[in-house]
Design a protein around this motif. Structure first.
Motif, PDB file in Angstrom:
ATOM      1  N   SER A 162       0.831  -1.202   0.000  1.00 27.79           N
ATOM      2  CA  SER A 162       0.000   0.000   0.000  1.00 27.79           C
ATOM      3  C   SER A 162       0.864   1.250   0.000  1.00 27.79           C
ATOM      4  O   SER A 162       1.708   1.428   0.863  1.00 27.79           O
ATOM      5  CB  SER A 162      -0.910   0.009   1.238  1.00 27.79           C
ATOM      6  OG  SER A 162      -1.673   1.182   1.275  1.00 27.79           O
ATOM      7  N   THR A 163       0.679   2.077  -1.001  1.00 28.35           N
ATOM      8  CA  THR A 163       1.340   3.369  -1.044  1.00 28.35           C
ATOM      9  C   THR A 163       0.526   4.295  -1.934  1.00 28.35           C
ATOM     10  O   THR A 163      -0.019   3.867  -2.948  1.00 28.35           O
ATOM     11  CB  THR A 163       2.793   3.273  -1.580  1.00 28.35           C
ATOM     12  OG1 THR A 163       3.333   4.583  -1.715  1.00 28.35           O
ATOM     13  CG2 THR A 163       2.837   2.576  -2.921  1.00 28.35           C
ATOM     14  N   ASP A 164       0.426   5.539  -1.549  1.00 28.04           N
ATOM     15  CA  ASP A 164      -0.403   6.482  -2.295  1.00 28.04           C
ATOM     16  C   ASP A 164       0.132   6.742  -3.703  1.00 28.04           C
ATOM     17  O   ASP A 164      -0.614   7.142  -4.585  1.00 28.04           O
ATOM     18  CB  ASP A 164      -0.490   7.810  -1.531  1.00 28.04           C
ATOM     19  CG  ASP A 164      -1.265   7.672  -0.232  1.00 28.04           C
ATOM     20  OD1 ASP A 164      -2.071   6.725  -0.133  1.00 28.04           O
ATOM     21  OD2 ASP A 164      -1.050   8.491   0.676  1.00 28.04           O
ATOM     22  N   ASN A 165       1.425   6.483  -3.911  1.00 22.39           N
ATOM     23  CA  ASN A 165       2.038   6.841  -5.182  1.00 22.39           C
ATOM     24  C   ASN A 165       2.225   5.644  -6.118  1.00 22.39           C
ATOM     25  O   ASN A 165       2.826   5.768  -7.167  1.00 22.39           O
ATOM     26  CB  ASN A 165       3.397   7.507  -4.923  1.00 22.39           C
ATOM     27  CG  ASN A 165       3.928   8.239  -6.141  1.00 22.39           C
ATOM     28  OD1 ASN A 165       3.158   8.830  -6.886  1.00 22.39           O
ATOM     29  ND2 ASN A 165       5.232   8.170  -6.356  1.00 22.39           N
ATOM     30  N   LEU A 166       1.740   4.481  -5.718  1.00 20.18           N
ATOM     31  CA  LEU A 166       1.934   3.283  -6.534  1.00 20.18           C
ATOM     32  C   LEU A 166       0.748   3.041  -7.457  1.00 20.18           C
ATOM     33  O   LEU A 166      -0.406   3.181  -7.058  1.00 20.18           O
ATOM     34  CB  LEU A 166       2.123   2.051  -5.635  1.00 20.18           C
ATOM     35  CG  LEU A 166       2.240   0.703  -6.347  1.00 20.18           C
ATOM     36  CD1 LEU A 166       3.527   0.630  -7.155  1.00 20.18           C
ATOM     37  CD2 LEU A 166       2.192  -0.445  -5.336  1.00 20.18           C
ATOM     38  N   MET A 167       1.039   2.680  -8.696  1.00 20.12           N
ATOM     39  CA  MET A 167       0.005   2.239  -9.622  1.00 20.12           C
ATOM     40  C   MET A 167       0.445   0.933 -10.258  1.00 20.12           C
ATOM     41  O   MET A 167       1.578   0.793 -10.705  1.00 20.12           O
ATOM     42  CB  MET A 167      -0.272   3.265 -10.714  1.00 20.12           C
ATOM     43  CG  MET A 167      -1.231   2.740 -11.787  1.00 20.12           C
ATOM     44  SD  MET A 167      -1.768   3.989 -12.971  1.00 20.12           S
ATOM     45  CE  MET A 167      -3.009   4.843 -12.009  1.00 20.12           C
ATOM     46  N   ARG A 195       4.166   8.669 -11.159  1.00 22.36           N
ATOM     47  CA  ARG A 195       3.899   7.658 -10.144  1.00 22.36           C
ATOM     48  C   ARG A 195       4.998   6.589 -10.131  1.00 22.36           C
ATOM     49  O   ARG A 195       5.714   6.395 -11.118  1.00 22.36           O
ATOM     50  CB  ARG A 195       2.567   6.951 -10.438  1.00 22.36           C
ATOM     51  CG  ARG A 195       1.322   7.739 -10.069  1.00 22.36           C
ATOM     52  CD  ARG A 195       0.102   6.905 -10.420  1.00 22.36           C
ATOM     53  NE  ARG A 195      -1.142   7.512  -9.987  1.00 22.36           N
ATOM     54  CZ  ARG A 195      -1.675   7.365  -8.775  1.00 22.36           C
ATOM     55  NH1 ARG A 195      -1.064   6.611  -7.884  1.00 22.36           N
ATOM     56  NH2 ARG A 195      -2.808   7.938  -8.460  1.00 22.36           N
ATOM     57  N   SER A 219      -3.169  -5.841  -3.423  1.00 22.13           N
ATOM     58  CA  SER A 219      -2.747  -4.467  -3.186  1.00 22.13           C
ATOM     59  C   SER A 219      -3.963  -3.565  -3.088  1.00 22.13           C
ATOM     60  O   SER A 219      -5.038  -3.873  -3.606  1.00 22.13           O
ATOM     61  CB  SER A 219      -1.838  -3.994  -4.335  1.00 22.13           C
ATOM     62  OG  SER A 219      -1.550  -2.618  -4.232  1.00 22.13           O
ATOM     63  N   THR A 220      -3.795  -2.446  -2.409  1.00 23.47           N
ATOM     64  CA  THR A 220      -4.861  -1.449  -2.336  1.00 23.47           C
ATOM     65  C   THR A 220      -4.659  -0.346  -3.365  1.00 23.47           C
ATOM     66  O   THR A 220      -5.428   0.613  -3.398  1.00 23.47           O
ATOM     67  CB  THR A 220      -4.903  -0.822  -0.933  1.00 23.47           C
ATOM     68  OG1 THR A 220      -3.642  -0.191  -0.657  1.00 23.47           O
ATOM     69  CG2 THR A 220      -5.192  -1.868   0.128  1.00 23.47           C
ATOM     70  N   SER A 221      -3.643  -0.477  -4.189  1.00 22.10           N
ATOM     71  CA  SER A 221      -3.326   0.558  -5.170  1.00 22.10           C
ATOM     72  C   SER A 221      -4.235   0.459  -6.392  1.00 22.10           C
ATOM     73  O   SER A 221      -4.763  -0.605  -6.699  1.00 22.10           O
ATOM     74  CB  SER A 221      -1.867   0.434  -5.613  1.00 22.10           C
ATOM     75  OG  SER A 221      -0.989   0.588  -4.513  1.00 22.10           O
ATOM     76  N   ARG A 246     -11.701  -0.411  -8.458  1.00 23.41           N
ATOM     77  CA  ARG A 246     -10.266  -0.453  -8.220  1.00 23.41           C
ATOM     78  C   ARG A 246      -9.453  -0.002  -9.425  1.00 23.41           C
ATOM     79  O   ARG A 246      -8.259   0.242  -9.311  1.00 23.41           O
ATOM     80  CB  ARG A 246      -9.855  -1.883  -7.846  1.00 23.41           C
ATOM     81  CG  ARG A 246     -10.489  -2.405  -6.573  1.00 23.41           C
ATOM     82  CD  ARG A 246      -9.968  -1.638  -5.357  1.00 23.41           C
ATOM     83  NE  ARG A 246      -8.520  -1.654  -5.343  1.00 23.41           N
ATOM     84  CZ  ARG A 246      -7.802  -2.707  -4.938  1.00 23.41           C
ATOM     85  NH1 ARG A 246      -8.396  -3.795  -4.545  1.00 23.41           N
ATOM     86  NH2 ARG A 246      -6.487  -2.636  -4.933  1.00 23.41           N
TER      87      ARG A 246
END
Length: 304
Positions: A162-167, A195, A219-221, A246
């Protein structure tokens, strides 16, 4: 020396090693990898004249093993040959095929299209993951995907949970991966923040949905699907409806024609990935974004 370091040495062909010698040394290296997890590996044997690289035990059941390290991706004919060996064994036998050089664009989809799925595919990224997470963890994950989704080739999830910048970006082939990497580099050279991407290569149009769903489950990305096709059959993406929230976007377009000026996607596949990357870095992204809403959307998604 650790197994991970030894694998890096094999990649670099160090100590004057030839590709032919590397293949033999890699077989010995795999034996060590499996032995350290008590998987009881056996080296090459010839039942009734046919050659099999080996076998091992996993969770109380034997598996056939074949491993290749060629200059190019393994073609469908080689996979079918191995599948024929597996078909000739006890009902329920599963084969594990490892190709450190990957697979041809058509090979994985050709195997996916078969009615009797009894071969699981691993590539170089899976084997590298095995040196960190263990071969049992990698194989267990792939077997579960095969049972639940009928998918024979899903990359092992090594990305950040989990990271805000991951796609997560799911592509059909390494040519698509090269294009995405080229666009990212293009933007970065212009000073545009981008990203952090985890690109997953499905190795075939038939695997896009399964690989994408497997990715978002781990993942939550957000995830992006990108493929060089005029039209992807609806049934190939039907499984994504349950995870529609998602995915930021599903981009399906002929980037090779519209965005690189090539005659067709077939021409793109004849170019080395390094050449696609080089040409993409030189694309006028501002001009393309102004002309094509989908390209503009892609740029927006890749940026921070």
């Amino acid at each position: 020396m650790t197994l991970a370091r030894e694998l890096d040495d094999l990649h670099d062909l160090r100590n004057g090693m030839t590709p032919q010698t590397r293949g033999r040394v890699f077989e010995q290296w795999l034996h060590q990898l499996l032995s350290q997890e008590d998987l009881a590996p056996r080296t090459s044997f010839r039942p009734d004249g046919e050659e099999v690289d080996g076998s091992f035990m996993f969770r109380g059941w034997p598996y056939l093993l074949e491993a290749k390290w060629w200059k190019k991706g393994v073609p469908a004919s080689t996979l079918y040959q191995f599948k024929g060996k597996v078909d000739g064994k006890l009902v329920g036998t599963i084969g594990i095929f490892i190709s450190m050089s990957g697979y041809s664009d058509e090979a994985v989809d050709a195997l996916r299209a078969g009615k009797n799925l009894n071969v699981i595919l691993l590539d170089g990224s899976d084997i590298h993951a095995a040196t960190t997470y263990g071969f049992s963890a990698v194989l267990g994950y792939k077997l579960r995907e095969a049972v639940e989704r009928g998918e024979i080739f899903v990359p092992y999830p090594t990305w950040i949970a989990s990271t805000d910048n991951l796609m997560l970006v799911v592509v059909e082939s390494f040519h698509d991966e090269a294009f995405i990497n080229g666009i990212v580099k293009n933007l970065q050279l212009k000073g545009t923040p981008t990203r952090h991407l985890q690109i997953l290569v499905a190795r075939g149009i038939m695997g896009l949905a399964n690989v994408a769903v497997a990715a978002v489950e781990e993942s939550t990305s957000p995830a992006l699907i990108f493929a060089d096709y005029d039209d992807v059959p609806t049934e190939q993406l039907s499984g994504l409806q349950y995870f529609s929230g998602r995915f930021r976007a599903i981009l399906v377009d002929q980037w090779s024609k519209k965005w690189m000026g090539l005659s067709s996607s077939a021409e793109a596949k004849t170019l080395p990935a390094e050449e696609i990357l080089r040409r993409t870095v030189d694309i006028d992204t501002d001009d393309l974004a102004a002309q094509d809403p989908k390209f503009s959307q892609l740029i927006t998604l890749l940026g921070t």
